[in-house]
Design an enzyme around this catalytic site. Structure first.
Site, PDB file in Angstrom:
ATOM      1  N   TYR A  14      20.637  48.329  42.925  1.00  0.00           N
ATOM      2  CA  TYR A  14      20.356  46.904  42.774  1.00  0.00           C
ATOM      3  C   TYR A  14      21.657  46.097  42.759  1.00  0.00           C
ATOM      4  O   TYR A  14      22.747  46.668  42.778  1.00  0.00           O
ATOM      5  CB  TYR A  14      19.565  46.666  41.494  1.00  0.00           C
ATOM      6  CG  TYR A  14      20.032  47.523  40.343  1.00  0.00           C
ATOM      7  CD1 TYR A  14      21.309  47.354  39.823  1.00  0.00           C
ATOM      8  CD2 TYR A  14      19.220  48.525  39.800  1.00  0.00           C
ATOM      9  CE1 TYR A  14      21.763  48.136  38.784  1.00  0.00           C
ATOM     10  CE2 TYR A  14      19.672  49.317  38.758  1.00  0.00           C
ATOM     11  CZ  TYR A  14      20.943  49.115  38.255  1.00  0.00           C
ATOM     12  OH  TYR A  14      21.408  49.886  37.236  1.00  0.00           O
ATOM     13  N   SER A 237      28.339  50.162  32.804  1.00  0.00           N
ATOM     14  CA  SER A 237      27.427  50.955  33.628  1.00  0.00           C
ATOM     15  C   SER A 237      26.036  50.879  33.035  1.00  0.00           C
ATOM     16  O   SER A 237      25.817  50.244  32.004  1.00  0.00           O
ATOM     17  CB  SER A 237      27.894  52.408  33.686  1.00  0.00           C
ATOM     18  OG  SER A 237      27.643  53.020  32.436  1.00  0.00           O
ATOM     19  N   LYS A 238      25.121  51.551  33.715  1.00  0.00           N
ATOM     20  CA  LYS A 238      23.716  51.498  33.313  1.00  0.00           C
ATOM     21  C   LYS A 238      23.502  51.811  31.841  1.00  0.00           C
ATOM     22  O   LYS A 238      22.620  51.267  31.209  1.00  0.00           O
ATOM     23  CB  LYS A 238      22.918  52.518  34.119  1.00  0.00           C
ATOM     24  CG  LYS A 238      22.435  51.979  35.435  1.00  0.00           C
ATOM     25  CD  LYS A 238      21.511  52.984  36.080  1.00  0.00           C
ATOM     26  CE  LYS A 238      21.670  52.900  37.585  1.00  0.00           C
ATOM     27  NZ  LYS A 238      21.238  54.058  38.288  1.00  0.00           N
ATOM     28  N   ARG A 239      24.319  52.726  31.337  1.00  0.00           N
ATOM     29  CA  ARG A 239      24.014  53.119  29.960  1.00  0.00           C
ATOM     30  C   ARG A 239      24.333  52.023  28.935  1.00  0.00           C
ATOM     31  O   ARG A 239      24.014  52.149  27.768  1.00  0.00           O
ATOM     32  CB  ARG A 239      24.660  54.456  29.600  1.00  0.00           C
ATOM     33  CG  ARG A 239      26.099  54.446  29.645  1.00  0.00           C
ATOM     34  CD  ARG A 239      26.733  55.820  29.531  1.00  0.00           C
ATOM     35  NE  ARG A 239      28.141  55.616  29.735  1.00  0.00           N
ATOM     36  CZ  ARG A 239      28.942  55.106  28.834  1.00  0.00           C
ATOM     37  NH1 ARG A 239      28.497  54.813  27.642  1.00  0.00           N
ATOM     38  NH2 ARG A 239      30.212  54.883  29.113  1.00  0.00           N
ATOM     39  N   GLY A 241      22.832  49.294  29.005  1.00  0.00           N
ATOM     40  CA  GLY A 241      21.633  48.427  28.997  1.00  0.00           C
ATOM     41  C   GLY A 241      21.473  47.765  30.349  1.00  0.00           C
ATOM     42  O   GLY A 241      21.926  48.282  31.350  1.00  0.00           O
TER      43      GLY A 241
END
Ligand code: GLU
Length: 469
Positions: A14, A237-239, A241
Site C-alpha cells: 500500500y 514499519s508495520k509493527r 501500527g
C-alpha cells in the site's frame, strides 16, 4: 528552468506513511515553484508488483489531494526504451556483456568477506568478447578513477570515490533492465530536474549519476529525505501500527490532518505546528528539510486530527463523516441533518470513527444502557423527573433547542430540583450513556418520538430495578 519532480513508488504494497511523505515533499516543491509533478509506477519487479497495490497508491494520493500533472507512467511499458539505451551503451563500449558464473561470483563475494572488504565485481569480463547469443548479463562500465560529487539538497556535498562502485548489472540474463538503469532513463526522458526521495536510495545516486553522464544526459539535483522512525527508534514499519495511508482514512483521520502531520516529519517552520495546504506550499522548501531522522508520534497526529475536526467547516466534516456512519449501518438521511450533528459533536471527538460512534444514538435507539451511567442515574429518584419530562415533551408545541431548554428548566423548578438532577437522568434515558452534547441540542436532534420511546425504556429499567431491590 521549469522544475519537474516525481514520485516513483514500487507497487509492492500500500501507500505507506514514508512514501506519502516523500510524495508530499516532491509535490510541494513542484507546486511552490510552478513546476510539474510526475507520477511513475516502478513495476519492473514482476513478482512483487500488483494491480491492487497500484490502486492503493493512486487511492492514497487522491485521498491526500496530491494531484499529479503527468502520469501515471508504468515502467513495464517502457522496456523497449530501456533496452534501446542499454544497446546504445553496449555499442559505445560504455557497457559490456558478462557471463561470470554464479559460482565465480559467490567465490568473489566469499573472498571479499574473508578479507573484510566490500564485495564487488572484479571486472573480469570488462575486456572479453562475450557471445551475445549465449546467456549473459550486461554491466555498466563504471569509471575506475576519480569520484562522483554532488550537492545533495538536504545533506549537502557528497563525494564517493569511483573505486568504491563496481560495474553494476543493468540488464539481467532474462533480458530485463534493472532498477538503476530504468530510473535513470526515466528521470532523463521525463525531464526530471529534482529527484526528491528517501535516503535509502542515497547509495544508488552516484551510480545513477555515472550512468547519466555516460549517456551524455543532464544530471538532476538530488535531495534525500531522512528516515522516519517509530517511537522505539527503529525505522517505521508495520509493527508500529497503522502505516498505510488508507488505514488512517479507515481509522477516521482527516486527509488535511495527515498531510499536516507528514509535512512536519523532517521539516519545520519556527515552532508552527498547523499548516494549511496553501501555507505548506508557501513556506516549504527543500533546503530547510532536516538532516536528522524524525520520529512518528501518534499522539501528535491525533492532536492535529482533533484540531482539524474542531476548526473545519461542519459541512466538510459531515461529508467525511458520512461513510463512517454508513459503516455503522446508519443512513444519515434517516435522521437529523448530519451537519447539525457535526456541529454538536465537533468538540467531542478525536477521530471521525469516534464521532460516528458517539453520534449513532441520533439515528437509532441504543441497544443497552451503559451500565455505570444507568446505575448512577436511573435510580428510583429519577422516576418522577422522567415522568414529568415525558409529559412535557409530549405536549410542547415548539420543538426548538430554546424551547426544550426552557422545558427542562421548568420541570426542575416545578420539582424543586437542581437542573442536573433532571437533565442527567434524561440524558442517560435518551442517549443510553452519560455523555452527549448539551441536553437541549441532544433532545432537539433526537426528535420527539424517539425521546418519548427511550424515556419509556428508562422508566422500565427503573421499575425492574425497584422490583429486584
Ligand atoms: N521505486 C523506488 C522505491 O519505491 C523509488 C525510486 C526512486 O525514487 O528513485 O523505493
Amino acid at each position: 528552468m521549469t522544475i519537474r519532480t516525481r514520485f516513483a513508488p514500487s507497487p509492492t504494497g500500500y501507500l505507506h506513511v514514508g512514501g506519502a511523505r516523500t510524495a508530499l515533499f516532491s509535490w510541494l516543491y513542484a507546486r511552490k515553484h510552478g513546476g510539474a509533478f510526475v507520477l511513475r509506477i516502478e513495476d519492473t519487479d514482476l513478482e512483487r508488483s500488483t494491480a491492487e497495490s497500484v490502486n492503493a497508491i493512486l487511492e492514497g494520493m487522491t485521498w491526500l489531494g496530491m494531484e499529479y500533472d503527468e502520469g501515471p507512467f508504468y515502467q513495464t511499458k517502457r522496456f523497449d526504451r530501456y533496452n534501446e539505451v542499454i544497446d546504445e551503451l553496449l555499442e559505445k563500449g560504455l557497457a559490456y556483456r558478462c557471463n561470470c558464473s554464479k559460482e565465480r561470483l559467490d567465490d568473489l563475494r566469499e573472498e571479499a568477506m574473508q578479507n573484510k572488504q566490500k564485495p564487488r565485481y572484479d571486472g573480469h569480463c570488462r575486456d572479453l568478447d562475450i557471445d551475445p547469443s549465449q546467456p549473459h548479463v550486461v554491466r555498466f562500465r563504471n569509471p575506475q578513477e576519480g569520484s562522483v560529487v554532488f550537492e545533495d539538497l538536504v545533506r549537502g556535498r557528497i563525494e564517493i570515490a569511483n573505486d568504491e562502485l563496481d560495474d553494476l548489472i543493468i540488464r539481467r540474463t532474462d533480458g530485463s533492465p534493472t532498477y538503476n538503469l530504468s530510473v535513470v532513463v526515466d528521470d532523463s526522458d521525463m525531464g526530471i530536474t529534482h529527484v526528491i526521495r528517501g535516503d535509502d536510495h542515497i547509495n544508488n545516486t552516484p551510480r545513477q549519476i555515472n550512468i547519466l553522464t555516460a549517456m551524455d544526459k543532464e544530471v538532476p539535483q538530488f535531495g534525500h529525505l531522512p528516515m522516519i522512525l517509530g517511537d522505539d527508534g527503529a525505522r517505521l514499519s508495520k509493527r508500529h501500527g497503522a502505516v498505510s495511508v488508507m488505514q488512517y482514512m479507515e481509522d477516521g483521520f482527516l486527509p488535511e490532518a495527515l498531510l499536516n502531520y507528514l509535512v512536519r516529519l523532517g521539516w519545520s517552520y519556527g515552532d508552527q505546528e498547523v499548516f494549511s495546504v496553501d501555507e505548506m506550499i508557501q513556506l516549504f522548501d527543500i533546503d530547510t528539510v532536516n538532516k536528522a531522522a524524525s520520529s512518528f508520534n501518534t499522539e501528535k497526529l491525533l492532536w492535529l486530527n482533533q484540531h482539524y475536526i474542531k476548526e473545519s467547516d461542519p459541512a466538510h466534516i459531515a461529508h467525511l463523516l458520512s461513510p463512517h456512519m454508513g459503516r455503522l449501518d446508519i443512513d444519515p438521511t434517516e435522521g437529523p441533518d448530519l451537519v447539525e450533528v457535526v456541529k454538536a459533536q465537533q468538540e467531542r471527538a478525536q477521530t471521525l470513527v469516534e464521532m460516528a460512534e458517539i453520534s449513532a444514538f441520533f439515528y437509532r435507539d441504543y441497544d443497552e444502557f451503559d451500565e455505570n451511567a444507568a446505575k448512577k442515574n436511573l435510580r428510583p429518584v429519577a422516576r418522577e423527573p422522567l415522568e414529568e419530562m415525558k409529559l412535557a415533551l409530549a405536549s410542547v408545541e415548539e420543538w426548538t433547542p430554546e424551547a426544550l431548554h426552557q422545558l427542562v428548566q421548568d420541570v426542575s423548578n416545578q420539582l424543586e430540583l437542581k437542573m442536573g438532577k433532571v437533565a442527567q437522568p434524561l440524558r442517560v434515558a435518551v442517549v443510553g450513556r452519560a455523555a452527549s452534547p448539551s441536553i437541549d441540542i441532544t433532545l432537539y436532534l433526537v426528535g420527539r418520538e424517539a425521546c418519548l420511546r427511550r424515556i419509556d425504556k428508562a422508566l422500565e429499567y427503573i421499575s425492574k430495578r425497584e422490583q429486584s431491590a
